[in-house]
Design a protein around this motif. Structure first.
Motif, PDB file in Angstrom:
ATOM      1  N   LYS A  45      31.734  35.332  29.581  1.00 16.22           N
ATOM      2  CA  LYS A  45      30.443  35.149  28.902  1.00 16.22           C
ATOM      3  C   LYS A  45      29.279  35.255  29.873  1.00 16.22           C
ATOM      4  N   ASN A  46      29.437  34.697  31.063  1.00 15.64           N
ATOM      5  CA  ASN A  46      28.312  34.613  31.996  1.00 15.64           C
ATOM      6  C   ASN A  46      28.234  35.771  32.981  1.00 15.64           C
ATOM      7  N   TYR A  47      29.355  36.422  33.248  1.00 13.62           N
ATOM      8  CA  TYR A  47      29.361  37.522  34.216  1.00 13.62           C
ATOM      9  C   TYR A  47      30.008  38.777  33.641  1.00 13.62           C
ATOM     10  N   PHE A  48      30.145  38.826  32.322  1.00 16.37           N
ATOM     11  CA  PHE A  48      30.555  40.027  31.582  1.00 16.37           C
ATOM     12  C   PHE A  48      31.986  40.471  31.846  1.00 16.37           C
ATOM     13  N   GLY A  49      32.767  39.655  32.546  1.00 15.21           N
ATOM     14  CA  GLY A  49      34.192  39.922  32.693  1.00 15.21           C
ATOM     15  C   GLY A  49      34.501  41.275  33.284  1.00 15.21           C
ATOM     16  N   GLY A  50      35.739  41.706  33.057  1.00 13.15           N
ATOM     17  CA  GLY A  50      36.161  43.010  33.547  1.00 13.15           C
ATOM     18  C   GLY A  50      36.183  43.139  35.055  1.00 13.15           C
ATOM     19  N   PHE A  51      36.639  42.084  35.752  1.00  9.57           N
ATOM     20  CA  PHE A  51      36.692  42.132  37.216  1.00  9.57           C
ATOM     21  C   PHE A  51      37.884  42.972  37.676  1.00  9.57           C
ATOM     22  N   SER A  52      37.720  43.627  38.799  1.00 10.38           N
ATOM     23  CA  SER A  52      38.805  44.395  39.408  1.00 10.38           C
ATOM     24  C   SER A  52      38.688  44.276  40.922  1.00 10.38           C
ATOM     25  N   SER A  53      39.742  44.669  41.607  1.00  5.89           N
ATOM     26  CA  SER A  53      39.703  44.691  43.074  1.00  5.89           C
ATOM     27  C   SER A  53      39.012  45.968  43.539  1.00  5.89           C
ATOM     28  N   PRO A  54      38.232  45.899  44.607  1.00  5.63           N
ATOM     29  CA  PRO A  54      37.594  47.121  45.115  1.00  5.63           C
ATOM     30  C   PRO A  54      38.630  48.065  45.695  1.00  5.63           C
ATOM     31  N   GLU A  55      38.327  49.347  45.712  1.00 10.92           N
ATOM     32  CA  GLU A  55      39.250  50.321  46.285  1.00 10.92           C
ATOM     33  C   GLU A  55      39.438  50.101  47.784  1.00 10.92           C
ATOM     34  N   SER A  56      38.401  49.570  48.420  1.00  9.93           N
ATOM     35  CA  SER A  56      38.472  49.312  49.857  1.00  9.93           C
ATOM     36  C   SER A  56      37.634  48.084  50.167  1.00  9.93           C
ATOM     37  N   GLN A  57      38.025  47.357  51.212  1.00 11.58           N
ATOM     38  CA  GLN A  57      37.233  46.233  51.693  1.00 11.58           C
ATOM     39  C   GLN A  57      36.805  46.455  53.142  1.00 11.58           C
ATOM     40  N   SER A  58      36.723  47.720  53.523  1.00 12.08           N
ATOM     41  CA  SER A  58      36.393  48.070  54.907  1.00 12.08           C
ATOM     42  C   SER A  58      34.979  47.681  55.289  1.00 12.08           C
ATOM     43  N   ASN A  59      34.107  47.523  54.303  1.00 15.65           N
ATOM     44  CA  ASN A  59      32.721  47.134  54.575  1.00 15.65           C
ATOM     45  C   ASN A  59      32.412  45.731  54.077  1.00 15.65           C
ATOM     46  N   GLY A  60      33.447  44.903  54.009  1.00 15.23           N
ATOM     47  CA  GLY A  60      33.246  43.521  53.609  1.00 15.23           C
ATOM     48  C   GLY A  60      33.042  43.322  52.122  1.00 15.23           C
ATOM     49  N   GLU A  61      33.564  44.252  51.306  1.00 14.27           N
ATOM     50  CA  GLU A  61      33.426  44.110  49.856  1.00 14.27           C
ATOM     51  C   GLU A  61      34.122  42.831  49.377  1.00 14.27           C
ATOM     52  N   CYS A  62      33.629  42.306  48.262  1.00  9.17           N
ATOM     53  CA  CYS A  62      34.216  41.099  47.683  1.00  9.17           C
ATOM     54  C   CYS A  62      35.612  41.387  47.138  1.00  9.17           C
ATOM     55  N   ASP A  63      36.405  40.333  46.952  1.00  5.74           N
ATOM     56  CA  ASP A  63      37.766  40.486  46.444  1.00  5.74           C
ATOM     57  C   ASP A  63      37.799  40.879  44.969  1.00  5.74           C
ATOM     58  N   ALA A  64      36.778  40.477  44.211  1.00 10.27           N
ATOM     59  CA  ALA A  64      36.717  40.809  42.785  1.00 10.27           C
ATOM     60  C   ALA A  64      35.296  41.265  42.463  1.00 10.27           C
ATOM     61  N   ILE A  65      35.195  42.366  41.765  1.00  9.47           N
ATOM     62  CA  ILE A  65      33.880  42.922  41.447  1.00  9.47           C
ATOM     63  C   ILE A  65      33.851  43.455  40.024  1.00  9.47           C
ATOM     64  N   ASN A  66      32.659  43.462  39.445  1.00  4.67           N
ATOM     65  CA  ASN A  66      32.373  44.287  38.279  1.00  4.67           C
ATOM     66  C   ASN A  66      30.975  44.861  38.492  1.00  4.67           C
ATOM     67  N   LYS A  67      30.419  45.483  37.496  1.00  3.32           N
ATOM     68  CA  LYS A  67      29.130  46.154  37.723  1.00  3.32           C
ATOM     69  C   LYS A  67      27.979  45.170  37.904  1.00  3.32           C
ATOM     70  N   ASN A  68      28.219  43.882  37.611  1.00  2.00           N
ATOM     71  CA  ASN A  68      27.149  42.887  37.681  1.00  2.00           C
ATOM     72  C   ASN A  68      27.310  41.861  38.791  1.00  2.00           C
ATOM     73  N   TYR A  69      28.534  41.709  39.317  1.00  2.00           N
ATOM     74  CA  TYR A  69      28.789  40.518  40.128  1.00  2.00           C
ATOM     75  C   TYR A  69      29.969  40.768  41.048  1.00  2.00           C
ATOM     76  N   GLY A  70      29.945  40.092  42.207  1.00  2.95           N
ATOM     77  CA  GLY A  70      31.057  40.135  43.141  1.00  2.95           C
ATOM     78  C   GLY A  70      31.375  38.735  43.635  1.00  2.95           C
ATOM     79  N   ILE A  71      32.647  38.472  43.884  1.00  2.00           N
ATOM     80  CA  ILE A  71      33.051  37.138  44.320  1.00  2.00           C
ATOM     81  C   ILE A  71      34.258  37.243  45.239  1.00  2.00           C
ATOM     82  N   ASP A  72      34.311  36.382  46.244  1.00  2.00           N
ATOM     83  CA  ASP A  72      35.413  36.355  47.201  1.00  2.00           C
ATOM     84  C   ASP A  72      36.342  35.191  46.880  1.00  2.00           C
ATOM     85  N   PHE A  73      37.641  35.397  47.130  1.00  2.00           N
ATOM     86  CA  PHE A  73      38.638  34.348  46.960  1.00  2.00           C
ATOM     87  C   PHE A  73      38.986  33.750  48.317  1.00  2.00           C
ATOM     88  N   LYS A  74      39.006  32.426  48.404  1.00  2.01           N
ATOM     89  CA  LYS A  74      39.390  31.761  49.644  1.00  2.01           C
ATOM     90  C   LYS A  74      40.272  30.560  49.335  1.00  2.01           C
TER      91      LYS A  74
END
Length: 240
Positions: A45-74
């Motif tokens: 509801k708040n971040y429009f769902g549909g999260f996926s893993s980025p194709e690469s994290q070579s530039n410090g990309e978040c662990d889960a992303i969609n077109k609106n939001y990114g978040i890291d898992f720790k």
């Protein structure tokens, strides 16, 4: 007042330690945390769902992303607790067309474990900053705290996985239990999240743990832990 009937126990090694199950490529907590986000009504509801893993994290990309939001898992756990869970658990092997076989423990004997919540319990922001800067109070505990402070200082949105199952020795209404868990977490970690607000104030912080066969999701702040959602995990698509 902390609920003295509340207990918690650490999850089994396969759900904490990556690649613990030999031959199982999906033995990785990030896989089920990604699924948790996608099953959460609140995140949908708040971040429009549909999260996926980025194709690469070579530039410090978040662990889960969609077109609106990114978040890291720790993992929100001390290094000693995670290491001990790995070394003193029976090794598991996935054998094609056979199933999961159990091996022997990697090590016997005892090891000193520092628990995350006891490490931070009673610490002030000023004490945490002194520990970060090398002032030693208790060497083993300070080492564990510095490792976690490094995580909390990350300038990314974070979903912290506190890999403990909560329970109570006396029956509780679900929302009474949630309040007890929230109060307990806040009591132990309020200074840790005060630290995060100081060094990463523009980023969101969430925490998940387990109670009643459900992942609980909290929004974390130094003044309170706000319960957001629960997601039942006993489904074939999840690792439990």
């Amino acid at each position: 007042m902390i609920d003295k009937t509340m207990t918690c126990r650490l999850l089994a090694a396969p759900f904490i330690n990556r690649n613990f199950v030999q031959g199982e490529s999906e033995c990785n907590y990030e896989i089920y945390l990604l699924e948790l986000l996608n099953k959460s009504e609140w995140f949908g509801k708040n971040y429009f769902g549909g999260f996926s893993s980025p194709e690469s994290q070579s530039n410090g990309e978040c662990d889960a992303i969609n077109k609106n939001y990114g978040i890291d898992f720790k993992l929100f756990i001390t290094e000693s607790a995670m290491k001990a869970r790995n070394l003193y658990s029976r090794q598991l092997y996935k054998i094609p067309d056979v199933g999961i076989l159990t091996g022997v423990r990697k090590r016997t004997g005892t090891v000193k474990i520092v628990k995350t919540h006891t490490a931070f319990r009673g610490k002030t922001l000023e004490e945490l900053e002194k520990i970060e800067n090398g002032v030693v109070f208790e060497r083993d505990i300070d080492h564990e705290i510095r490792a976690i402070l490094k995580i909390l200082k990350a300038r990314k949105n974070l979903l912290l996985f506190f890999p403990y199952i909560f329970d109570f020795v006396e029956p509780h209404d679900f929302y009474d239990a949630i309040k007890s868990i929230s109060d307990g977490l806040h009591d132990d970690f309020n200074s840790a999240f005060e630290y995060r607000e100081k060094y990463a104030e523009d980023f969101d912080t969430f925490l998940t743990c387990i109670y009643d066969n459900k992942f609980l999701i909290f929004k974390c702040a130094s003044d309170e832990f706000c319960f957001l959602d629960r997601v039942k995990y006993k489904e074939k698509s999840m690792l439990f």
